[in-house]
Scaffold this motif. Structure first.
Motif, PDB file in Angstrom:
ATOM      1  N   GLY A   1       0.786  -1.221   0.000  1.00 34.17           N
ATOM      2  CA  GLY A   1       0.000   0.000   0.000  1.00 34.17           C
ATOM      3  C   GLY A   1       0.818   1.270   0.000  1.00 34.17           C
ATOM      4  N   ALA A   2       2.148   1.151   0.020  1.00 29.54           N
ATOM      5  CA  ALA A   2       3.018   2.336   0.008  1.00 29.54           C
ATOM      6  C   ALA A   2       4.195   2.072  -0.923  1.00 29.54           C
ATOM      7  CB  ALA A   2       3.519   2.664   1.411  1.00 29.54           C
ATOM      8  N   HIS A   3       4.450   2.994  -1.835  1.00 27.74           N
ATOM      9  CA  HIS A   3       5.580   2.827  -2.753  1.00 27.74           C
ATOM     10  C   HIS A   3       6.880   2.968  -1.963  1.00 27.74           C
ATOM     11  CE1 HIS A   3       8.399   3.531  -6.056  1.00 27.74           C
ATOM     12  NE2 HIS A   3       7.466   3.034  -6.862  1.00 27.74           N
ATOM     13  N   PRO A   4       7.901   2.174  -2.307  1.00 30.05           N
ATOM     14  CA  PRO A   4       9.174   2.262  -1.581  1.00 30.05           C
ATOM     15  C   PRO A   4       9.759   3.664  -1.507  1.00 30.05           C
ATOM     16  CG  PRO A   4       9.152   0.295  -2.925  1.00 30.05           C
ATOM     17  CD  PRO A   4       7.907   1.052  -3.277  1.00 30.05           C
ATOM     18  N   HIS A   5       9.594   4.456  -2.562  1.00 24.36           N
ATOM     19  CA  HIS A   5      10.115   5.821  -2.519  1.00 24.36           C
ATOM     20  C   HIS A   5       9.356   6.681  -1.502  1.00 24.36           C
ATOM     21  CE1 HIS A   5      11.757   4.617  -6.502  1.00 24.36           C
ATOM     22  NE2 HIS A   5      12.778   5.342  -6.086  1.00 24.36           N
ATOM     23  N   ASP A   6       8.039   6.467  -1.402  1.00 26.76           N
ATOM     24  CA  ASP A   6       7.268   7.197  -0.400  1.00 26.76           C
ATOM     25  C   ASP A   6       7.684   6.782   1.011  1.00 26.76           C
ATOM     26  OD1 ASP A   6       5.777   8.614  -2.296  1.00 26.76           O
ATOM     27  OD2 ASP A   6       4.315   6.993  -2.481  1.00 26.76           O
ATOM     28  N   VAL A   7       7.938   5.492   1.185  1.00 26.50           N
ATOM     29  CA  VAL A   7       8.399   5.007   2.490  1.00 26.50           C
ATOM     30  C   VAL A   7       9.697   5.699   2.875  1.00 26.50           C
ATOM     31  CG1 VAL A   7       9.250   3.002   3.758  1.00 26.50           C
ATOM     32  CG2 VAL A   7       7.242   2.773   2.270  1.00 26.50           C
ATOM     33  N   ALA A   8      10.648   5.720   1.934  1.00 29.23           N
ATOM     34  CA  ALA A   8      11.947   6.334   2.215  1.00 29.23           C
ATOM     35  C   ALA A   8      11.815   7.832   2.456  1.00 29.23           C
ATOM     36  CB  ALA A   8      12.910   6.072   1.058  1.00 29.23           C
ATOM     37  N   ASP A   9      10.922   8.479   1.717  1.00 24.80           N
ATOM     38  CA  ASP A   9      10.746   9.920   1.880  1.00 24.80           C
ATOM     39  C   ASP A   9      10.178  10.256   3.254  1.00 24.80           C
ATOM     40  OD1 ASP A   9      10.523  12.735   0.813  1.00 24.80           O
ATOM     41  OD2 ASP A   9       8.399  12.315   1.193  1.00 24.80           O
ATOM     42  N   ILE A  10       9.180   9.508   3.671  1.00 25.75           N
ATOM     43  CA  ILE A  10       8.571   9.775   4.979  1.00 25.75           C
ATOM     44  C   ILE A  10       9.561   9.468   6.094  1.00 25.75           C
ATOM     45  CG2 ILE A  10       6.726   9.065   6.553  1.00 25.75           C
ATOM     46  CD1 ILE A  10       5.010   8.577   3.999  1.00 25.75           C
ATOM     47  N   LEU A  11      10.292   8.364   5.983  1.00 27.09           N
ATOM     48  CA  LEU A  11      11.315   8.062   6.980  1.00 27.09           C
ATOM     49  C   LEU A  11      12.379   9.157   7.020  1.00 27.09           C
ATOM     50  CD1 LEU A  11      11.865   4.240   6.335  1.00 27.09           C
ATOM     51  CD2 LEU A  11      10.706   5.265   8.288  1.00 27.09           C
ATOM     52  N   GLY A  12      12.720   9.669   5.830  1.00 29.65           N
ATOM     53  CA  GLY A  12      13.750  10.702   5.751  1.00 29.65           C
ATOM     54  C   GLY A  12      13.374  11.995   6.464  1.00 29.65           C
ATOM     55  N   ARG A  13      12.086  12.263   6.587  1.00 30.87           N
ATOM     56  CA  ARG A  13      11.649  13.464   7.314  1.00 30.87           C
ATOM     57  C   ARG A  13      12.038  13.390   8.788  1.00 30.87           C
ATOM     58  NH1 ARG A  13       5.501  13.542   4.784  1.00 30.87           N
ATOM     59  NH2 ARG A  13       6.153  13.433   2.588  1.00 30.87           N
ATOM     60  N   ASP A  14      12.208  12.172   9.285  1.00 32.10           N
ATOM     61  CA  ASP A  14      12.668  11.974  10.657  1.00 32.10           C
ATOM     62  C   ASP A  14      14.161  11.638  10.700  1.00 32.10           C
ATOM     63  OD1 ASP A  14      10.273  12.491  12.010  1.00 32.10           O
ATOM     64  OD2 ASP A  14       9.535  10.468  11.589  1.00 32.10           O
ATOM     65  N   GLN A  15      14.876  11.900   9.583  1.00 27.00           N
ATOM     66  CA  GLN A  15      16.315  11.659   9.477  1.00 27.00           C
ATOM     67  C   GLN A  15      16.670  10.176   9.624  1.00 27.00           C
ATOM     68  OE1 GLN A  15      17.829  14.182   8.228  1.00 27.00           O
ATOM     69  NE2 GLN A  15      15.941  15.368   8.563  1.00 27.00           N
ATOM     70  N   ILE A  16      15.744   9.311   9.223  1.00 31.48           N
ATOM     71  CA  ILE A  16      16.027   7.882   9.135  1.00 31.48           C
ATOM     72  C   ILE A  16      16.424   7.605   7.695  1.00 31.48           C
ATOM     73  CG2 ILE A  16      15.099   5.551   9.420  1.00 31.48           C
ATOM     74  CD1 ILE A  16      13.034   6.850  11.374  1.00 31.48           C
ATOM     75  N   CYS A  17      17.684   7.331   7.479  1.00 32.05           N
ATOM     76  CA  CYS A  17      18.268   7.292   6.135  1.00 32.05           C
ATOM     77  C   CYS A  17      18.267   5.867   5.600  1.00 32.05           C
ATOM     78  CB  CYS A  17      19.684   7.831   6.158  1.00 32.05           C
ATOM     79  SG  CYS A  17      19.853   9.461   6.924  1.00 32.05           S
ATOM     80  N   VAL A  18      17.395   5.586   4.619  1.00 26.53           N
ATOM     81  CA  VAL A  18      17.347   4.290   3.955  1.00 26.53           C
ATOM     82  C   VAL A  18      17.382   4.522   2.451  1.00 26.53           C
ATOM     83  CG1 VAL A  18      16.090   3.156   5.828  1.00 26.53           C
ATOM     84  CG2 VAL A  18      14.823   4.242   3.943  1.00 26.53           C
ATOM     85  N   ARG A  19      17.568   3.461   1.712  1.00 29.22           N
ATOM     86  CA  ARG A  19      17.619   3.539   0.253  1.00 29.22           C
ATOM     87  C   ARG A  19      16.331   2.974  -0.323  1.00 29.22           C
ATOM     88  NH1 ARG A  19      21.714   2.315  -3.835  1.00 29.22           N
ATOM     89  NH2 ARG A  19      20.691   2.628  -5.847  1.00 29.22           N
TER      90      ARG A  19
END
Length: 413
Positions: free
Chosen positions: A347-365
């Motif tokens: 239900g969530a595209h991997p890029h959206d997952v990474a973008d939302i995590l990145g807002r909290d400075q959780i750095c994934v690819r």
């Protein structure tokens, strides 16, 4: 590798050695879970690079003055350190720009002299593009064909499939030591043994393996083994190719020009001895000293201890990820994988997952991870990947899990 070694390893103390991990961004600490793309740099590496520029900067292999001698000694000293780190010898340790250039060097200098029409090159579906595209180009140019080892359902190599391809007497087998998507640790020593018995030359892409675990290229026995510096806590712009001496000596240079020549006349040239025959132009001597410092730093932590810690963190991450509803993990069980996990959240595209995590400075690819053929095998356009390092703590993994629950809330999952 023991549980006690992992328990006694102080990842938080290791993290304190990384200046960038001490940053706050918008009041949030950096949770760096992208070491598979590039590793952060400890202070020891940064200081070595700064010293090379500040105190010892001069072109290598040329000047006789003090600065030039110091720069040359530091460069060649780094080569010796890096060779020892992976159980190799200095003359067969060639500096390249990265592992991509190392593979291209082999494809051009060995491949174009040894692969011909009708020959077979064996690859695996889990290879990085850097270990596919050079062989595609070689096959296209020479009229050779590519054949791929099959994967098991859990993302491991099917060695029976390998044996069937080896029966075709391929010229080359090229394989990743650890998959950068699935995390699969391939049995490279066994693959080398079987391939050599079939008369094939073997190249191993060690980009993901060398940062994570003790690697002994002599014990592995591959004809070529390459890795890249920036994933081993070193700088960008430098990689390493180890090759079997008799093959390297028979190969023509990949690049030609200054510093790799013995003599140049109007009608022809002769080459220097190994390893300099393959190091045309001004080498990345500052970066090489940084990589030398990086492997010394990693050695100082204890490579078995780092391996044990990262294995424990990977197991913990897989346990916690399994708690997230709708999440699929790709690749084998923890005991068969390196320090990374690729996953998809329904239900969530991997890029959206990474973008939302990145807002909290959780750095994934997020993306295809330079492995589009593998993505097609998996039936997905992309995945999200968390990859771990010596500095990764359980708190970092917990932050990832909390962030993924936040993604689910945003998407109403």
């Amino acid at each position: 590798m023991t549980a006690s070694a992992a328990t006694s390893f102080d990842a938080a103390a290791v993290a304190a050695q990384f200046p960038i991990l001490q940053r706050d961004v918008d009041g949030k600490r950096i949770v760096y879970l992208d070491s598979g793309a590039t590793a952060q740099k400890p202070a020891a590496v940064i200081e070595t690079i700064e010293q090379s520029f500040r105190l010892h900067n001069a072109n290598i292999h040329r000047g006789v003055y003090t600065l030039a001698q110091e720069a040359t000694d530091r460069f060649e000293g780094a080569r010796a350190t890096i060779a020892r780190f992976v159980g190799a010898r200095s003359p067969e340790t060639i500096f390249t720009k990265n592992v991509t250039e190392a593979i291209n060097l082999v494809a051009y200098s060995w491949g174009r002299a040894n692969v011909g029409a009708g020959d077979t090159i064996v690859l695996t579906p889990m290879e990085h593009h850097a270990n596919i595209v050079p062989w595609q180009q070689l096959a296209k140019e020479r009229g050779a064909r590519l054949a791929y080892v099959e994967l098991t359902a859990d993302g491991r190599l099917d060695l029976d499939s390998l044996d069937r391809l080896l029966a075709l007497e391929p010229k080359l087998v090229a394989v990743a030591h650890i998959s950068n998507v699935l995390g699969t640790v391939n049995p490279v020593e066994e693959i080398v043994r079987r391939a050599h018995a079939a008369g094939a030359v073997v190249l191993v892409d060690g980009a993901q393996a060398v940062p994570q675990r003790p690697v002994d290229v002599a014990a592995i026995g591959a004809d070529f083994y390459g890795f890249t510096g920036h994933k081993v806590y070193g700088p960008t712009g430098v990689g390493v190719l180890h090759g079997r001496r008799e093959l390297l000596e028979a190969m023509e240079p990949f690049l030609t020009g200054g510093d790799m020549i013995s003599q140049v006349d109007f009608d022809g040239s002769t080459w220097k001895e190994l390893p300099w025959k393959f190091e045309a132009g001004t080498s990345p001597y500052v970066e090489a000293t940084g990589l030398g410092a990086a492997v010394e730093w990693l050695d100082g932590l204890g490579r078995e201890a780092v391996h044990a810690h990262e294995a424990e963190i990977t197991r913990y991450a897989m346990e916690r990820l399994a708690e997230v509803p709708g999440l699929t993990i790709y690749g084998p069980a923890a005991e068969h994988r390196g320090a990374l996990v690729s996953f998809a959240l329904e239900g969530a595209h991997p890029h959206d997952v990474a973008d939302i995590l990145g807002r909290d400075q959780i750095c994934v690819r997020a993306g295809h991870h330079c492995a589009q053929p593998l993505m097609r095998r998996l039936g997905v356009p992309a995945t999200t990947r968390a990859s771990f390092g010596a500095h990764t703590t359980r708190a970092d993994v917990d932050a990832l899990i909390d962030g993924l629950h936040g993604v689910r809330r945003i998407f109403g999952l």
